[in-house]
Design a protein around this motif. Structure first.
Motif, PDB file in Angstrom:
ATOM      1  N   THR A  42       0.829  -1.206   0.000  1.00  0.00           N
ATOM      2  CA  THR A  42       0.000   0.000   0.000  1.00  0.00           C
ATOM      3  C   THR A  42       0.860   1.251   0.000  1.00  0.00           C
ATOM      4  O   THR A  42       0.616   2.207  -0.757  1.00  0.00           O
TER       5      THR A  42
ATOM      6  N   LEU B 233       1.010   4.131  -3.100  1.00  0.00           N
ATOM      7  CA  LEU B 233       0.679   5.531  -2.867  1.00  0.00           C
ATOM      8  C   LEU B 233       1.874   6.451  -3.122  1.00  0.00           C
ATOM      9  O   LEU B 233       1.696   7.599  -3.518  1.00  0.00           O
TER      10      LEU B 233
ATOM     11  N   CYS C  89      -5.386  -3.288  -2.799  1.00  0.00           N
ATOM     12  CA  CYS C  89      -6.424  -2.622  -3.597  1.00  0.00           C
ATOM     13  C   CYS C  89      -7.654  -2.335  -2.735  1.00  0.00           C
ATOM     14  O   CYS C  89      -8.212  -1.236  -2.769  1.00  0.00           O
TER      15      CYS C  89
ATOM     16  N   ARG D  18      -7.819  -1.967   0.457  1.00  0.00           N
ATOM     17  CA  ARG D  18      -7.532  -0.915   1.436  1.00  0.00           C
ATOM     18  C   ARG D  18      -7.481   0.463   0.775  1.00  0.00           C
ATOM     19  O   ARG D  18      -8.054   1.430   1.286  1.00  0.00           O
ATOM     20  N   ILE D  19      -6.801   0.549  -0.361  1.00  0.00           N
ATOM     21  CA  ILE D  19      -6.655   1.839  -1.034  1.00  0.00           C
ATOM     22  C   ILE D  19      -8.007   2.379  -1.478  1.00  0.00           C
ATOM     23  O   ILE D  19      -8.312   3.566  -1.315  1.00  0.00           O
ATOM     24  N   ARG D  20      -8.830   1.523  -2.030  1.00  0.00           N
ATOM     25  CA  ARG D  20     -10.144   1.959  -2.495  1.00  0.00           C
ATOM     26  C   ARG D  20     -11.035   2.391  -1.330  1.00  0.00           C
ATOM     27  O   ARG D  20     -11.808   3.343  -1.449  1.00  0.00           O
TER      28      ARG D  20
ATOM     29  N   ASP E 183     -10.082   3.839   1.216  1.00  0.00           N
ATOM     30  CA  ASP E 183      -9.607   5.167   1.633  1.00  0.00           C
ATOM     31  C   ASP E 183      -9.873   6.231   0.580  1.00  0.00           C
ATOM     32  O   ASP E 183      -9.444   7.380   0.719  1.00  0.00           O
TER      33      ASP E 183
ATOM     34  N   HIS F 142      -8.986   6.192  -2.767  1.00  0.00           N
ATOM     35  CA  HIS F 142      -8.056   6.320  -3.890  1.00  0.00           C
ATOM     36  C   HIS F 142      -8.591   5.559  -5.102  1.00  0.00           C
ATOM     37  O   HIS F 142      -9.295   4.565  -4.969  1.00  0.00           O
TER      38      HIS F 142
END
Length: 265
Positions: A64, A68, A91, A93-95, A97, A99
């Motif tokens: 992650t 980023l 993916c 986790r990023i989505r 948040d 992103h």
């Protein structure tokens, strides 16, 4: 290339257990749309050889962070084998948040963790790297691989030999703790690619991922593509074919994203 494709959107890639970021070089050389592919060494591998971890969360945290740092805008994520598990969880986790991940492509990725991988870790620590390397190469390429795969086999053999038993065993233990993909929400733009002759992660494993992720799909579930050959390391052995599949997929999902954005304008 799709007229709406946006090759400025980078691809962030994570490799298979036992390899390193250089495993994506054959694929990178075959890309034709000018797209930037950025690959990172997983923990315990390559430049991170001294950062092994048995904790899957550590691998996801690291991935992650790398994603980023590499891109401040939308990205495509790509993961091979264990790197596919790491990419899918990163993916998610990023989505969550906020992103923008345009697509997620999983190549020869195990559908679940479990005791098999913990047993491999124990056997490796007991018997050493060399027996593990020989059995792994046979599983990756088959007992009688074609001559044109020789350079790929040499690379894989060298990569496995460069790793410590502790680093490999730690990665196996991290994978063992993974449940399955039923908790991973499928986004528009997810795709799985398998090879029919993959002895390590057969097409049935990829079908299980598609089925599990489809239960939580946002819109249509993941697409599944199957190559007729290539072994577990088909991103290397069949790099031109994989590149064409991925470029077509990236172009299509980028075009759909632009159409949706236009509709909201």
């Amino acid at each position: 290339m799709n007229g709406r494709a946006r090759p400025e959107i980078p691809v962030i890639a994570f490799h298979a257990l036992g390899l390193d970021r250089h495993s994506f070089e054959p694929l990178r050389r075959c890309l034709q749309d000018g797209r930037r592919l950025v690959a990172f060494d997983l923990l315990g591998h390559g430049s991170n050889g001294d950062r092994a971890s048995e904790c899957l969360e550590d691998h996801v945290d690291y991935a992650t962070e790398r994603i980023l740092r590499a891109a401040d805008g939308p990205v495509h994520l790509l993961g091979h084998s264990f790197g596919g598990v790491v990419a899918a969880l990163a993916c998610q986790r990023i989505r969550s948040d906020g992103h923008d991940v345009i697509s997620l492509a999983l190549l020869a990725t195990p559908s679940s963790g479990g005791k098999l991988y913990a047993d491999r870790s124990d056997a490796l620590l007991l018997n050493g790297v060399e027996p593990f390397k020989q059995s792994t190469l046979a599983r990756w390429f088959g007992e009688t691989p074609p001559p044109q795969w020789r350079s790929n086999i040499e690379y894989a053999s060298k990569s496995l030999s460069s790793l410590s038993a502790t680093a490999i065993a730690s990665a196996w233990r991290a994978l063992a703790t993974f449940g399955d993909f039923s908790s991973v929400t499928s986004q528009p733009g997810a795709m799985c690619i398998a090879a029919a002759d993959d002895l390590s992660t057969p097409p049935s494993a990829m079908s299980a991922i598609v089925d599990a992720m489809s239960e939580n799909a946002i819109g249509s579930g993941p697409a599944l593509k199957t190559l007729p050959k290539g072994g577990h390391l088909f991103p290397l052995t069949m790099a031109p074919d994989v590149a064409r599949m991925l470029e077509a997929h990236w172009g299509a999902v980028e075009g759909e994203a632009l159409l949706k954005a236009g509709g909201r304008a």
